[in-house]
Design a protein around this motif. Structure first.
Motif, PDB file in Angstrom:
ATOM      1  N   GLY A  70       0.818  -1.201   0.000  1.00  0.00           N
ATOM      2  CA  GLY A  70       0.000   0.000   0.000  1.00  0.00           C
ATOM      3  C   GLY A  70       0.854   1.253   0.000  1.00  0.00           C
ATOM      4  N   GLN A  71       0.207   2.382  -0.148  1.00  0.00           N
ATOM      5  CA  GLN A  71       0.905   3.655  -0.211  1.00  0.00           C
ATOM      6  C   GLN A  71       1.755   3.894   1.031  1.00  0.00           C
ATOM      7  N   ALA A  72       1.255   3.559   2.192  1.00  0.00           N
ATOM      8  CA  ALA A  72       2.011   3.778   3.432  1.00  0.00           C
ATOM      9  C   ALA A  72       3.315   2.983   3.416  1.00  0.00           C
ATOM     10  N   GLN A  73       3.266   1.772   2.882  1.00  0.00           N
ATOM     11  CA  GLN A  73       4.492   0.974   2.805  1.00  0.00           C
ATOM     12  C   GLN A  73       5.494   1.591   1.837  1.00  0.00           C
ATOM     13  N   TYR A  74       5.016   2.088   0.694  1.00  0.00           N
ATOM     14  CA  TYR A  74       5.926   2.723  -0.259  1.00  0.00           C
ATOM     15  C   TYR A  74       6.515   4.008   0.317  1.00  0.00           C
ATOM     16  N   GLU A  75       5.726   4.750   1.070  1.00  0.00           N
ATOM     17  CA  GLU A  75       6.240   5.955   1.723  1.00  0.00           C
ATOM     18  C   GLU A  75       7.323   5.598   2.732  1.00  0.00           C
ATOM     19  N   GLU A  76       7.098   4.545   3.522  1.00  0.00           N
ATOM     20  CA  GLU A  76       8.112   4.115   4.490  1.00  0.00           C
ATOM     21  C   GLU A  76       9.359   3.618   3.771  1.00  0.00           C
ATOM     22  N   LEU A  77       9.176   2.895   2.690  1.00  0.00           N
ATOM     23  CA  LEU A  77      10.324   2.431   1.906  1.00  0.00           C
ATOM     24  C   LEU A  77      11.132   3.621   1.395  1.00  0.00           C
TER      25      LEU A  77
END
Length: 175
Positions: free
Chosen positions: A3-10
């Motif tokens: 999800g977007q939150a995971q890509y932001e954290e990445l």
């Protein structure tokens, strides 16, 4: 799919990799910049290279590559010789002193990584290597593909004349 939150954290974690690179840069000898170390590493990995090929591998302008080559040549770590296929071009190759410096750079970076990752298992380090290798492969050859911003949305298709609202005409327009 993440999800977007995971890509932001990445993205945040990848930007933090800069701290690792800075630490690795701090262990370089005073007369060997990160760019110079990169050139030595590429020559060690690929063997003799034309300046243009080196510039492409570094993903930098030819003038930057030329400055790195001059710096390394001044220290006796590389030699520049004419390219037999094109006398206007130069081929760079490591000298014995350059191989010694490359071995020293490798020793220093290996020692730092071993020190910083001493509480990691061999399996964890192996997974990290595998994941970073896969990440690089997912991005492909970043040297030759320029990032392109997304295209603007396409304009709406024209409305057929039969579906257009009727227009009123003045007597002057009717003639």
């Amino acid at each position: 799919m993440a999800g977007q939150a995971q890509y932001e954290e990445l993205a945040r974690q990848l930007s933090a990799v800069g701290a690792v690179k800075r630490d690795l840069g701090r262990i370089l000898p005073q007369d060997c910049s990160a760019g110079s170390a990169g050139v030595l590493a590429l020559l060690g990995r690929h063997g003799d290279l034309r300046m243009s090929a080196l510039s492409e591998l570094l993903a930098v302008d030819m003038s930057v590559t030329s400055r790195h080559a001059a710096h390394l040549a001044d220290r006796g770590w590389v030699e520049r010789s004419p390219d037999p296929a094109d006398k206007r071009s130069r081929i760079l190759h490591l000298t014995p002193e350059g191989r010694t410096m490359l071995a020293e750079l490798s020793r220093r970076s290996t020692e730092l990584l071993a020190e910083r990752l001493d509480d990691w298992t061999d399996a964890e380090i192996g997974r990290l290597i595998g994941l970073l290798t896969r990440l690089r492969a997912s991005f492909g050859d970043c040297r030759t593909i320029a990032h392109r911003p997304p295209l603007p949305p396409a304009p709406p298709p024209p409305v057929p004349v039969s579906e257009q609202a009727p227009t009123t005409r003045t007597p002057a327009q009717a003639t």
